[in-house]
Scaffold this active site. Sequence first.
Site, PDB file in Angstrom:
ATOM      1  N   GLY A  12       0.833  -1.202   0.000  1.00  0.00           N
ATOM      2  CA  GLY A  12       0.000   0.000   0.000  1.00  0.00           C
ATOM      3  C   GLY A  12       0.868   1.254   0.000  1.00  0.00           C
ATOM      4  NE  ARG A  83      -4.691   6.347  13.405  1.00  0.00           N
ATOM      5  CZ  ARG A  83      -4.396   7.357  14.213  1.00  0.00           C
ATOM      6  NH1 ARG A  83      -5.295   7.814  15.071  1.00  0.00           N
ATOM      7  NH2 ARG A  83      -3.215   7.937  14.170  1.00  0.00           N
ATOM      8  CB  THR A 120       0.465  -3.754  10.821  1.00  0.00           C
ATOM      9  OG1 THR A 120       0.934  -4.054   9.515  1.00  0.00           O
ATOM     10  CG2 THR A 120      -1.048  -3.889  10.847  1.00  0.00           C
ATOM     11  CG  HIS A 176       2.643   4.328  17.356  1.00  0.00           C
ATOM     12  ND1 HIS A 176       3.270   5.530  17.162  1.00  0.00           N
ATOM     13  CD2 HIS A 176       1.852   4.146  16.275  1.00  0.00           C
ATOM     14  CE1 HIS A 176       2.878   6.040  16.001  1.00  0.00           C
ATOM     15  NE2 HIS A 176       2.009   5.226  15.453  1.00  0.00           N
TER      16      HIS A 176
HETATM   17  P1  A3D Z   1      -2.518   0.839   2.966  1.00  0.00           P
HETATM   18  O1  A3D Z   1      -2.095   1.831   1.944  1.00  0.00           O
HETATM   19  O2  A3D Z   1      -3.970   0.571   3.154  1.00  0.00           O
HETATM   20  O3  A3D Z   1      -1.745  -0.525   2.674  1.00  0.00           O
HETATM   21  C1  A3D Z   1      -1.999  -1.715   3.349  1.00  0.00           C
HETATM   22  C2  A3D Z   1      -1.813  -2.836   2.364  1.00  0.00           C
HETATM   23  O4  A3D Z   1      -1.935  -4.073   3.054  1.00  0.00           O
HETATM   24  C3  A3D Z   1      -2.861  -2.852   1.240  1.00  0.00           C
HETATM   25  O5  A3D Z   1      -2.210  -2.823  -0.033  1.00  0.00           O
HETATM   26  C4  A3D Z   1      -3.602  -4.166   1.446  1.00  0.00           C
HETATM   27  O6  A3D Z   1      -4.018  -4.800   0.255  1.00  0.00           O
HETATM   28  C5  A3D Z   1      -2.537  -4.991   2.156  1.00  0.00           C
HETATM   29  N1  A3D Z   1      -3.068  -6.149   2.868  1.00  0.00           N
HETATM   30  C6  A3D Z   1      -4.243  -6.290   3.526  1.00  0.00           C
HETATM   31  N2  A3D Z   1      -4.343  -7.522   4.038  1.00  0.00           N
HETATM   32  C7  A3D Z   1      -3.204  -8.178   3.711  1.00  0.00           C
HETATM   33  C8  A3D Z   1      -2.711  -9.491   3.957  1.00  0.00           C
HETATM   34  N3  A3D Z   1      -3.425 -10.372   4.660  1.00  0.00           N
HETATM   35  N4  A3D Z   1      -1.497  -9.816   3.474  1.00  0.00           N
HETATM   36  C9  A3D Z   1      -0.759  -8.926   2.773  1.00  0.00           C
HETATM   37  N5  A3D Z   1      -1.176  -7.669   2.494  1.00  0.00           N
HETATM   38  C10 A3D Z   1      -2.381  -7.308   2.968  1.00  0.00           C
HETATM   39  O7  A3D Z   1      -1.977   1.282   4.415  1.00  0.00           O
HETATM   40  P2  A3D Z   1      -0.606   2.016   4.760  1.00  0.00           P
HETATM   41  O8  A3D Z   1       0.492   1.451   3.966  1.00  0.00           O
HETATM   42  O9  A3D Z   1      -0.831   3.488   4.765  1.00  0.00           O
HETATM   43  O10 A3D Z   1      -0.469   1.604   6.308  1.00  0.00           O
HETATM   44  C11 A3D Z   1      -0.192   0.263   6.646  1.00  0.00           C
HETATM   45  C12 A3D Z   1      -0.312   0.042   8.155  1.00  0.00           C
HETATM   46  O11 A3D Z   1       0.650   0.833   8.843  1.00  0.00           O
HETATM   47  C13 A3D Z   1      -1.673   0.429   8.773  1.00  0.00           C
HETATM   48  O12 A3D Z   1      -2.048  -0.544   9.729  1.00  0.00           O
HETATM   49  C14 A3D Z   1      -1.380   1.754   9.448  1.00  0.00           C
HETATM   50  O13 A3D Z   1      -2.259   2.030  10.518  1.00  0.00           O
HETATM   51  C15 A3D Z   1       0.027   1.516   9.923  1.00  0.00           C
HETATM   52  N6  A3D Z   1       0.808   2.711  10.239  1.00  0.00           N
HETATM   53  C16 A3D Z   1       1.624   2.629  11.328  1.00  0.00           C
HETATM   54  C17 A3D Z   1       2.404   3.718  11.685  1.00  0.00           C
HETATM   55  C18 A3D Z   1       3.297   3.625  12.869  1.00  0.00           C
HETATM   56  O14 A3D Z   1       3.987   4.546  13.174  1.00  0.00           O
HETATM   57  C19 A3D Z   1       3.337   2.396  13.650  1.00  0.00           C
HETATM   58  C20 A3D Z   1       2.359   4.887  10.922  1.00  0.00           C
HETATM   59  C21 A3D Z   1       1.528   4.936   9.824  1.00  0.00           C
HETATM   60  C22 A3D Z   1       0.740   3.835   9.488  1.00  0.00           C
END
Ligand code: A3D
Length: 320
Positions: A12, A83, A120, A176
């Site tokens: 993502g 989120r 995540t 966090h």
């Molecule tokens: P996003 O752009 O939605 O990407 C998540 C990806 O995960 C998508 O491409 C989905 O298809 C894929 N996915 C869903 N289920 C599965 C699975 N079972 N196996 C493999 N891939 C899967 O989200 P993002 O990249 O913006 O954020 C990812 C995560 O990081 C989220 O949970 C956020 O809340 C988290 N996050 C954490 C922080 C910290 O500082 C800890 C900061 C920002 C975001």
Amino acid sequence: MARKKIALIGAGNIGGTLAHLAAQKELGDVVLFDIVEGVPQGKALDLSQCGPVEGFDASVIGTNDYADIAGADVVIVTAGVARKPGMSRDDLLGINLKVMKSVGEGIKQYAPDAFVICITNPLDAMVWALREFSGLPHSKVVGMAGVLDSARFSTFLAWEFGVSVRDVSSFVLGGHGDTMVPVVEYSTVKGIPVPDLIKMGKSTQERIDAIVKRTANGGGEIVALLGTGSAYYAPATSAIAMAQSYLGDQKRVLPCAAYLEGQYGVDGLYVGVPVVIGKDGVEQVIEIALDEKAKAGLQVSIDAVKELLVACKAIDGSLA
Ligand code: A3D
């Protein structure tokens, strides 16, 4: 010498940014995994075509098959949902716990020797669950949060003091979430502690208190502005710094969600604390002295993490 292999689980916003940074910095060959067909392949193709322009030698492939992560040196996990405005990180728990189970099993089967960085959310619970599901040593599974939270704190402090971000060093402990603990006493501008800078008239306690609050809400501020999705540039950069410290045995001192076995009076939980990352993963947990206010703040944060683990165990009986 063979190139290192970096597996990114989740293609993502953060996963794509990680792939770009890892290739650009030539950390190794990149494998981008996602369950959605086409997305990792499309992003990998696009990123491969940056190579001739930027001049990097790294292959980037996209896949929906865990077998392609085989032998990865580093695995960075962003799989799951992010989120939306109005959601807390904890609202993601049920969905992302199931995701951690499949990711943990994939890592256990194909990359059991990797250094695993979980991003995540809700971070402190997901990194714990990922470690449980993968069965890897605790020192090889770590959560990215403190580097990002400290980067946010440092950015705001640099703006406040009108100095280069390079001269600011700041510290954020705890989970966090809204209960994170930015530690003002250990935050400095070129070695000068922030409380001394207040005494020197460079800022006021009220302004620093507001910065501490803004740091704790740093992710939420971006979620509200974006309208859809959450922060991804700085989260990706922060995880890359952790991966570089491992791959280069840099032994950098970085605040990370690490497994505690008695340190800070905590046993069996992942909590954000300063650690040394080198070739063996988390090589040291550094215990710093905290004043009563920071100690109390850390306890609130630890209690919040404990509650999340209770919720995880209630959802998935195999974790109990
Ligand atoms: P996003 O752009 O939605 O990407 C998540 C990806 O995960 C998508 O491409 C989905 O298809 C894929 N996915 C869903 N289920 C599965 C699975 N079972 N196996 C493999 N891939 C899967 O989200 P993002 O990249 O913006 O954020 C990812 C995560 O990081 C989220 O949970 C956020 O809340 C988290 N996050 C954490 C922080 C910290 O500082 C800890 C900061 C920002 C975001």
